[in-house]
Design a protein around this motif. Structure first.
Motif, PDB file in Angstrom:
ATOM      1  N   ARG A 267      42.135  24.324  30.425  1.00 44.35           N
ATOM      2  CA  ARG A 267      42.719  23.216  29.653  1.00 44.35           C
ATOM      3  C   ARG A 267      43.597  23.984  28.488  1.00 44.35           C
ATOM      4  NH1 ARG A 267      37.021  21.864  29.048  1.00 44.35           N
ATOM      5  NH2 ARG A 267      37.022  22.729  27.085  1.00 44.35           N
ATOM      6  N   GLN A 268      43.438  25.413  27.963  1.00 42.44           N
ATOM      7  CA  GLN A 268      44.327  25.884  27.243  1.00 42.44           C
ATOM      8  C   GLN A 268      45.739  26.075  27.794  1.00 42.44           C
ATOM      9  OE1 GLN A 268      42.607  29.566  25.608  1.00 42.44           O
ATOM     10  NE2 GLN A 268      40.856  28.289  24.962  1.00 42.44           N
ATOM     11  N   GLY A 269      45.663  26.333  29.262  1.00 41.52           N
ATOM     12  CA  GLY A 269      46.584  26.609  30.300  1.00 41.52           C
ATOM     13  C   GLY A 269      47.725  25.501  30.337  1.00 41.52           C
ATOM     14  N   VAL A 270      46.931  24.315  30.567  1.00 41.38           N
ATOM     15  CA  VAL A 270      47.471  22.964  30.522  1.00 41.38           C
ATOM     16  C   VAL A 270      48.415  22.826  29.340  1.00 41.38           C
ATOM     17  CG1 VAL A 270      47.550  20.375  30.712  1.00 41.38           C
ATOM     18  CG2 VAL A 270      46.341  21.833  32.192  1.00 41.38           C
ATOM     19  N   ALA A 271      47.761  22.955  28.198  1.00 44.21           N
ATOM     20  CA  ALA A 271      48.387  23.035  26.840  1.00 44.21           C
ATOM     21  C   ALA A 271      49.452  23.991  26.615  1.00 44.21           C
ATOM     22  CB  ALA A 271      47.401  23.403  25.700  1.00 44.21           C
ATOM     23  N   ILE A 272      49.690  24.997  27.028  1.00 45.03           N
ATOM     24  CA  ILE A 272      50.661  25.850  27.300  1.00 45.03           C
ATOM     25  C   ILE A 272      51.829  25.371  27.787  1.00 45.03           C
ATOM     26  CG2 ILE A 272      51.530  28.227  27.712  1.00 45.03           C
ATOM     27  CD1 ILE A 272      48.567  29.211  27.043  1.00 45.03           C
ATOM     28  N   LEU A 273      51.533  24.745  29.148  1.00 46.60           N
ATOM     29  CA  LEU A 273      52.569  24.375  29.685  1.00 46.60           C
ATOM     30  C   LEU A 273      53.206  23.229  29.197  1.00 46.60           C
ATOM     31  CD1 LEU A 273      51.001  24.677  33.483  1.00 46.60           C
ATOM     32  CD2 LEU A 273      53.204  26.128  32.330  1.00 46.60           C
ATOM     33  N   GLU A 274      52.382  22.151  28.561  1.00 49.91           N
ATOM     34  CA  GLU A 274      52.613  20.995  27.790  1.00 49.91           C
ATOM     35  C   GLU A 274      53.681  21.294  26.548  1.00 49.91           C
ATOM     36  OE1 GLU A 274      49.150  17.945  28.802  1.00 49.91           O
ATOM     37  OE2 GLU A 274      49.109  18.898  27.057  1.00 49.91           O
ATOM     38  N   ASN A 275      53.373  22.610  26.031  1.00 47.78           N
ATOM     39  CA  ASN A 275      54.272  22.762  24.913  1.00 47.78           C
ATOM     40  C   ASN A 275      55.428  23.344  25.307  1.00 47.78           C
ATOM     41  OD1 ASN A 275      52.275  21.976  22.889  1.00 47.78           O
ATOM     42  ND2 ASN A 275      51.287  23.890  22.885  1.00 47.78           N
ATOM     43  N   SER A 276      55.523  23.864  26.449  1.00 48.70           N
ATOM     44  CA  SER A 276      56.982  24.482  27.132  1.00 48.70           C
ATOM     45  C   SER A 276      57.860  23.490  27.340  1.00 48.70           C
ATOM     46  CB  SER A 276      56.322  25.154  28.147  1.00 48.70           C
ATOM     47  OG  SER A 276      56.487  24.401  29.402  1.00 48.70           O
ATOM     48  N   LYS A 277      57.423  22.503  27.097  1.00 51.28           N
ATOM     49  CA  LYS A 277      58.410  21.202  27.838  1.00 51.28           C
ATOM     50  C   LYS A 277      59.102  21.380  29.077  1.00 51.28           C
ATOM     51  CE  LYS A 277      58.320  19.774  23.605  1.00 51.28           C
ATOM     52  NZ  LYS A 277      56.766  19.170  23.000  1.00 51.28           N
ATOM     53  N   LYS A 278      58.315  22.231  30.029  1.00 52.66           N
ATOM     54  CA  LYS A 278      58.676  22.104  31.445  1.00 52.66           C
ATOM     55  C   LYS A 278      58.086  21.178  32.167  1.00 52.66           C
ATOM     56  CE  LYS A 278      60.567  26.802  30.518  1.00 52.66           C
ATOM     57  NZ  LYS A 278      61.023  28.046  31.185  1.00 52.66           N
ATOM     58  N   GLU A 279      58.700  20.818  33.250  1.00 54.24           N
ATOM     59  CA  GLU A 279      57.991  19.880  34.122  1.00 54.24           C
ATOM     60  C   GLU A 279      56.775  20.823  34.922  1.00 54.24           C
ATOM     61  OE1 GLU A 279      59.732  17.154  36.903  1.00 54.24           O
ATOM     62  OE2 GLU A 279      61.351  17.138  35.674  1.00 54.24           O
ATOM     63  N   PHE A 280      55.906  20.118  35.314  1.00 50.61           N
ATOM     64  CA  PHE A 280      54.865  20.823  36.050  1.00 50.61           C
ATOM     65  C   PHE A 280      54.001  19.941  36.662  1.00 50.61           C
ATOM     66  CE2 PHE A 280      52.850  20.473  31.734  1.00 50.61           C
ATOM     67  CZ  PHE A 280      51.401  20.059  32.131  1.00 50.61           C
ATOM     68  N   GLU A 281      53.238  20.484  37.641  1.00 48.80           N
ATOM     69  CA  GLU A 281      52.159  19.609  38.607  1.00 48.80           C
ATOM     70  C   GLU A 281      50.873  20.112  38.302  1.00 48.80           C
ATOM     71  OE1 GLU A 281      51.194  18.940  43.241  1.00 48.80           O
ATOM     72  OE2 GLU A 281      53.215  20.191  42.680  1.00 48.80           O
ATOM     73  N   ILE A 282      50.088  19.321  38.097  1.00 50.00           N
ATOM     74  CA  ILE A 282      48.545  19.872  38.010  1.00 50.00           C
ATOM     75  C   ILE A 282      47.812  19.651  39.163  1.00 50.00           C
ATOM     76  CG2 ILE A 282      46.283  19.203  36.812  1.00 50.00           C
ATOM     77  CD1 ILE A 282      47.768  18.433  34.224  1.00 50.00           C
TER      78      ILE A 282
ATOM     79  N   ARG B 263      44.161  34.015  32.356  1.00 52.96           N
ATOM     80  CA  ARG B 263      43.194  34.686  31.782  1.00 52.96           C
ATOM     81  C   ARG B 263      43.673  36.169  31.079  1.00 52.96           C
ATOM     82  NH1 ARG B 263      37.827  32.945  31.524  1.00 52.96           N
ATOM     83  NH2 ARG B 263      37.759  30.831  32.918  1.00 52.96           N
ATOM     84  N   PRO B 264      43.737  36.173  29.903  1.00 52.18           N
ATOM     85  CA  PRO B 264      43.962  34.900  28.869  1.00 52.18           C
ATOM     86  C   PRO B 264      44.928  34.106  29.177  1.00 52.18           C
ATOM     87  CG  PRO B 264      45.061  36.885  27.924  1.00 52.18           C
ATOM     88  CD  PRO B 264      44.661  37.323  29.224  1.00 52.18           C
ATOM     89  N   PRO B 265      45.109  32.846  28.614  1.00 48.61           N
ATOM     90  CA  PRO B 265      45.795  31.621  29.023  1.00 48.61           C
ATOM     91  C   PRO B 265      47.198  32.169  28.323  1.00 48.61           C
ATOM     92  CG  PRO B 265      43.809  30.765  27.975  1.00 48.61           C
ATOM     93  CD  PRO B 265      43.847  32.435  28.057  1.00 48.61           C
TER      94      PRO B 265
END
Length: 113
Positions: free
Chosen positions: A14-29, A104-106
């Protein structure tokens, strides 16, 4: 496109997803417990990470301890074990083009985005 192999029940994932969301880059889960990677896909991920299959295994999982721990397993047998039991796959895994990292770590995700 950035891709994250994600388990919503895992805090690091979940922390990893948050980092990607904060990056404002497009990503696929990719919820890999539901959409289990194929043998080729998992092998490709391991190659991108530059590790051996055993290094991607969550060795503290009950499934590992009860069924595989202490056995001499080939790389292909380890990959098969992860496909049959995707809970054994370390997470989160983030891939960006030809780079990949286990989050790990995120914060290590920041290295490839």
């Amino acid at each position: 496109m950035i891709k994250i192999y994600h388990n919503p029940r895992c805090s690091k994932s979940r922390q990893g997803v948050a980092i990607l969301e904060n990056s404002k880059k497009e990503f696929e889960i990719v919820k890999y417990l539901e959409n289990i990677p194929s043998e080729k896909e998992l092998t490709d991920i391991i190659n991108l990470l530059g590790i051996s299959p055993i290094q991607l295994v969550r060795k503290n999982e009950k499934i590992w301890k009860e069924n595989y721990k202490g056995k001499e397993l080939s790389d292909s047998e380890i990959i098969s074990a992860m496909i049959e039991n995707p809970k054994l796959i370390e997470r989160p895994i983030v891939i960006n083009d030809n780079k990949a990292v286990v989050g790990r770590p995120p914060e290590s995700i920041l290295e490839i985005i």
